[in-house]
Design a protein around this motif. Structure first.
Motif, PDB file in Angstrom:
ATOM      1  N   LEU A  14       0.826  -1.202   0.000  1.00 58.41           N
ATOM      2  CA  LEU A  14       0.000   0.000   0.000  1.00 58.41           C
ATOM      3  C   LEU A  14       0.862   1.254   0.000  1.00 58.41           C
ATOM      4  CD1 LEU A  14      -2.840  -0.904   2.543  1.00 58.41           C
ATOM      5  CD2 LEU A  14      -2.823  -1.154   0.056  1.00 58.41           C
ATOM      6  N   GLN A  17       2.568   1.747  -3.382  1.00 60.76           N
ATOM      7  CA  GLN A  17       1.664   2.239  -4.418  1.00 60.76           C
ATOM      8  C   GLN A  17       1.564   3.750  -4.363  1.00 60.76           C
ATOM      9  OE1 GLN A  17      -2.029   0.180  -3.881  1.00 60.76           O
ATOM     10  NE2 GLN A  17      -1.275  -1.719  -4.744  1.00 60.76           N
ATOM     11  N   GLY A  18       1.427   4.289  -3.148  1.00 59.30           N
ATOM     12  CA  GLY A  18       1.335   5.741  -3.016  1.00 59.30           C
ATOM     13  C   GLY A  18       2.599   6.432  -3.480  1.00 59.30           C
ATOM     14  N   THR A 537     -14.520   5.983   0.613  1.00 56.43           N
ATOM     15  CA  THR A 537     -13.481   5.927  -0.412  1.00 56.43           C
ATOM     16  C   THR A 537     -12.662   7.208  -0.361  1.00 56.43           C
ATOM     17  OG1 THR A 537     -13.066   5.710  -2.800  1.00 56.43           O
ATOM     18  CG2 THR A 537     -15.038   6.895  -2.153  1.00 56.43           C
ATOM     19  N   VAL A 544      -4.220   6.162  -7.676  1.00 54.79           N
ATOM     20  CA  VAL A 544      -4.338   5.375  -6.452  1.00 54.79           C
ATOM     21  C   VAL A 544      -5.551   5.833  -5.657  1.00 54.79           C
ATOM     22  CG1 VAL A 544      -3.250   4.701  -4.289  1.00 54.79           C
ATOM     23  CG2 VAL A 544      -1.846   5.034  -6.331  1.00 54.79           C
ATOM     24  N   SER A 545      -6.383   4.884  -5.271  1.00 53.20           N
ATOM     25  CA  SER A 545      -7.520   5.190  -4.411  1.00 53.20           C
ATOM     26  C   SER A 545      -7.685   4.075  -3.392  1.00 53.20           C
ATOM     27  CB  SER A 545      -8.803   5.359  -5.230  1.00 53.20           C
ATOM     28  OG  SER A 545      -9.102   4.158  -5.932  1.00 53.20           O
ATOM     29  N   PHE A 546      -8.309   4.412  -2.261  1.00 50.02           N
ATOM     30  CA  PHE A 546      -8.533   3.456  -1.183  1.00 50.02           C
ATOM     31  C   PHE A 546     -10.027   3.386  -0.876  1.00 50.02           C
ATOM     32  CE2 PHE A 546      -4.223   5.011  -0.596  1.00 50.02           C
ATOM     33  CZ  PHE A 546      -3.506   3.839  -0.387  1.00 50.02           C
ATOM     34  N   THR A 592      -9.511  -1.799   0.903  1.00 49.37           N
ATOM     35  CA  THR A 592      -9.107  -2.094  -0.469  1.00 49.37           C
ATOM     36  C   THR A 592      -8.333  -0.928  -1.053  1.00 49.37           C
ATOM     37  OG1 THR A 592     -11.044  -3.494  -0.825  1.00 49.37           O
ATOM     38  CG2 THR A 592      -9.938  -2.671  -2.786  1.00 49.37           C
ATOM     39  N   SER A 593      -7.294  -1.234  -1.819  1.00 53.36           N
ATOM     40  CA  SER A 593      -6.572  -0.208  -2.578  1.00 53.36           C
ATOM     41  C   SER A 593      -6.641  -0.565  -4.053  1.00 53.36           C
ATOM     42  CB  SER A 593      -5.109  -0.132  -2.135  1.00 53.36           C
ATOM     43  OG  SER A 593      -4.400  -1.291  -2.534  1.00 53.36           O
ATOM     44  N   TYR A 595      -4.921   0.493  -7.709  1.00 55.01           N
ATOM     45  CA  TYR A 595      -3.744   1.167  -8.270  1.00 55.01           C
ATOM     46  C   TYR A 595      -3.689   0.865  -9.758  1.00 55.01           C
ATOM     47  CZ  TYR A 595       1.215   1.888  -9.343  1.00 55.01           C
ATOM     48  OH  TYR A 595       2.396   2.286  -9.905  1.00 55.01           O
ATOM     49  N   ASN A 603      -5.560  -4.512  -7.717  1.00 56.69           N
ATOM     50  CA  ASN A 603      -6.547  -4.328  -6.664  1.00 56.69           C
ATOM     51  C   ASN A 603      -6.139  -5.233  -5.507  1.00 56.69           C
ATOM     52  OD1 ASN A 603      -9.488  -3.619  -5.730  1.00 56.69           O
ATOM     53  ND2 ASN A 603      -9.337  -5.837  -5.562  1.00 56.69           N
TER      54      ASN A 603
END
Length: 792
Positions: A14, A17-18, A537, A544-546, A592-593, A595, A603
């Motif tokens: 995680l 990814q960021g 969310t 990138v989103s969570f 969940t992330s 990318y 995912n």
């Protein structure tokens, strides 16, 4: 790999990814594609990035349902082309390539009259799509499912597993609710032949919802699997026909026809076929107290002739109101021949008895369902809607069986037997839903649902004594099951550019009554439950989103869990229900992330489930017979990590993979036996799709499922492979598919139970399936946005 290491790896992923997203210097292209005449958004339009000098593609994507797109890539000299079948392409070859972020704004495509006369409008979508609260598996992209039944389709969906017995599990746990087009269906209710008349050709997509919102029925402790059936949405007269054949026998014919006008949308779908499902089985029980061994080896067949017809119509009262009336009728004729060889050996004396048992079973299964839907869209906003639906369904089974025993060695063998089953199930569902977007950021929703289930099972057994059939009162029963569930829900959401949240609460009132008419034993239960849900969310960057989610779920025991009937197919291994079984409850948490950058999308999810009054099948042993019964055994905690990824290294190769690891802790007891233990299980799937010359696609899929512990023993590992190949003709109107399921006949289901007084080993195998299918689509016309919605 230990659980702690996997958890550390997940958290590290995680963070990485960021960091990767923020350090990336790639180009990002975005925009929205609409139709020229009406301004309607065009979903699944193709966006291509190509090299200016070589004209070779660099990367590409398809637009979302709202016509928007965004993709990132590395290139210094490129142009952009946007296209959709039936429309003139638009090329952007003068963009400023020095910009990191390129926004093309609204891209308007004009119809191409010549193309509309020549081709069918078809949108190419990804095999797996990720949405806010669900994952969507597009069946049309899965070549290896050609000609298969719905359960085989589910077995190809990431996170889903279907055992040889047909039990569906999600992330390794049972208790899944199966919906069809978002609603309960009679087609998914028969445990002995779930989804029997639904084939892959009828399915558009499968939605996997691991943390449903309050809008959904709370049934299903591990989540919901929603099967979306195909429905033509193009104007004019359109249709398709498909023919499949295979070995073992797997033959089917499907036909669909749709006529869409300004006021009406008339649709029909007809299917018929015959299939044979052979299964090899072995079972060995060891009585450790008396030193007696019993075994059975045999082959059984489930031969099915099935027919299915769906008729329906959408009627558009005006631009904002539509009524849909549809009906489905299905009929199955079953023939289940089998021959099993039994052996009973006293290891102390060496005495051995052997006999063969031939089963002849015939059944007729009528199913029908009718449905009325009304949907209203308000003038201020197309997402401001009011919907009502009423569904009625019926499923019946009229079955008779004969079991004839022939002595091989010894004289003390069981008598010949006959059974008859008269099963009837009627379900009624009434549902009301309201959604109102108060502004661009705020939305509220509310609704109610009333479910009525009325089920009866009359099961009788007779033994052959001195040439006369004598009723066996110990095994005969007549069981009634009546359950009503009244539900109300409310939800509210806020969604800004980077952050959003949705919360809801569902209340369900359950009334259950069961009656065993033989003994006049009844069991009445009334209980109320609250089911909260929360989803949020956060969009860290464009890449990138969570997402995080929580929901509470319930699994209510069904007739087959509660009915104390005996399955006498195997003299030494029988199953029975438990009238005292309680519902199990699950609290589910998930982080969940998502990318996506360039040719890679990933995912990853971290999830935790706590189940109380967990239902497990527990075996007891007496007089050389193993009896399996569902019991409430304590609590079940599962902590898991799941990865789903897609990588396109080159234009003609796409790789899709998913990996799921779960660590579980069991706490519970039954009588004087303690079932406290922990363990792990994991599954992996890798799919590769090769786009070959001459419009040929090749698909290879490998699956691995680890062994794992259960309350009394363990389940062995298994690995298997599927292959599919597809060839398109006549500009894609005709398609030929060839698929081979379980190429190496290695998909084996084996369980072993080890207790203080007995051991038991069971082995089952289906074998290899080969199927070839041909489909042809006819008709033409522009694509509509969706059926049942406002006309454009």
């Amino acid at each position: 790999m230990s659980f702690r290491k996997l958890l550390f790896f997940f958290l590290l992923l995680l963070v990485c990814q960021g960091l990767l997203a923020q350090e990336s210097k790639e180009h990002t292209v975005s925009g929205k594609v609409v139709e020229a005449n009406s301004g309607t958004e065009i979903a699944f339009a193709t966006v291509l990035i190509a090299d200016t000098d070589t004209k070779q593609p660099i990367t590409g994507t398809t637009t979302l349902e709202d016509g928007s797109f965004e993709l990132s890539f590395n290139a210094s000299n490129f142009y952009i082309e946007v296209s959709f079948i039936g429309y003139q392409s638009k090329t952007f070859d003068t963009v400023d390539t020095s910009l990191q972020s390129i926004n093309l704004g609204v891209i308007v495509l004009v119809e191409d009259a010549e193309q509309l006369d020549e081709v069918i409008v078809q949108g190419e979508v990804s095999k797996m799509e990720f949405k806010l609260d669900k994952r969507v598996f597009n069946v049309g992209k899965d070549i290896s499912s050609t000609g298969m039944g719905a359960l085989e389709v589910l077995n190809n969906v990431p996170s889903v597993n279907v055992s040889i017995e047909g039990e569906v599990s999600l992330r390794g746990s049972a208790g899944v609710q199966i919906l069809i087009d978002g609603k309960p269906s009679v087609l998914a209710d028969d445990p002995s032949n779930a989804l029997g008349t639904v084939t892959a050709d009828m399915i558009e997509s499968v939605e996997v919802i691991t943390n449903p919102s309050a809008k959904y029925d709370a049934e299903g402790t591990t989540g919901i699997i929603n099967i979306i059936l195909k429905k033509e949405e193009k104007t004019g007269l359109n249709g398709s026909v498909s023919i499949n054949t295979g070995a073992p026998d797997n033959h089917s014919l499907g036909f669909s026809l749709n006529r869409r006008t300004e006021k009406f949308n008339l649709f029909t779908q007809i299917g018929a076929g015959y299939r044979s499902l052979p299964r090899d089985s072995e079972a060995t029980n060891q009585d450790l107290i008396n030193n007696i061994t019993t075994s059975s080896v045999g082959t059984s067949f489930r031969n099915e002739t099935f027919n299915n017809i769906t008729l329906g119509s959408d009627y558009y009262l005006d631009d904002f109101n539509v009524i849909t009336l549809s009906g489905n009728f299905a009929y199955e004729i079953e023939d289940q021949p089998s021959e099993t060889f039994f052996s009973l050996t006293d290891n102390n004396t060496g005495e051995n008895t052997q006999w063969s048992r031939v089963e002849v079973t015939d059944a007729n299964n009528p199913k029908w369902q009718y449905e009325l839907n009304y949907k209203k869209e308000f003038r201020n906003n197309e997402d401001h809607t009011l919907g009502f639906s009423a569904i009625g369904s019926f499923f019946g089974k009229d079955q008779s069986s004969e079991f004839n025993n022939t002595e091989i060695i010894g004289t003390d063998i069981p008598p010949d037997q006959q059974t008859t089953t008269e099963f009837q199930q009627a379900n009624y569902t009434f549902k009301l839903d309201y959604a109102n977007p108060l502004s661009e950021k705020y939305e509220i929703g509310a609704g109610a649902q009333y479910l009525i289930s009325d089920v009866g099972n009359d099961f009788s057994v007779s033994d052959l004594e001195n040439g006369i059939w004598v009723p066996n009162d110990d095994l005969t029963n007549n069981f009634d099951f009546n359950q009503d569930v009244l539900a109300f829900y409310g939800s509210g959401s806020y969604e800004a550019d980077k952050w959003g949240i949705k919360a809801g609460l569902r209340i369900e009132l359950t009334s259950l009554n069961t009656l065993l008419e033989n003994t006049n034993e009844s069991n009445d239960r009334n209980y109320s439950d609250f089911f909260p849900s929360l989803h949020t969310t956060y969009k860290l960057t464009e890449k990138v989103s969570f997402q995080a989610g929580y929901s509470k779920r319930i699994y209510r025991p069904r007739l087959w869990d509660l009915n104390p009937f005996f399955n006498i197919r195997d003299n030494f291994n029988i199953r029975t229900g438990n009238p005292n079984l309680l519902p199990e409850y699950t609290d589910s948490f998930e982080l969940t992330s998502i990318y996506s950058v360039g040719k890679v999308s990933l995912n990853s999810s971290l999830y935790y489930r706590l189940t109380t009054d967990a239902i497990e099948r527990v075996s007891t042993f007496e007089d050389n017979v193993r009896v399996t019964m569902p019991m409430n055994i304590g609590t079940d905690q599962v902590t898991g990590i799941e990865f789903n990824g897609k990588y396109v290294p080159i234009n003609w190769l796409t790789l899709n993979g998913d990996f799921n690891f779960g660590y579980f802790i069991r706490k519970g007891s039954f009588e004087d036996q303690v079932f406290d233990f922990d363990g792990e299980r994991w599954t992996a799937r890798l799919n590769s799709k090769w786009s070959l010359p001459a419009d040929i696609d090749l698909e290879l899929t490998g699956n691995y499922r680890s062994g794992y512990l259960v309350v009394q023993g363990e389940v062995s590992e298994t690995a298997f492979m599927d292959v599919g190949i597809r060839k398109k003709f006549i500009k894609g109107k005709a398609v030929v598919n060839l698929s081979v399921r379980d190429v190496f006949s290695s998909r084996i289901f084996e369980t072993a139970i080890a207790q203080n007084n007995f051991t038991s080993v069971n082995y089952n195998q289906r074998g290899r399936f080969i199927t070839m299918g041909i489909s042809y689509g006819f008709g033409k016309g522009q694509a509509m946005t969706y059926s049942g919605g406002r006309r454009r």
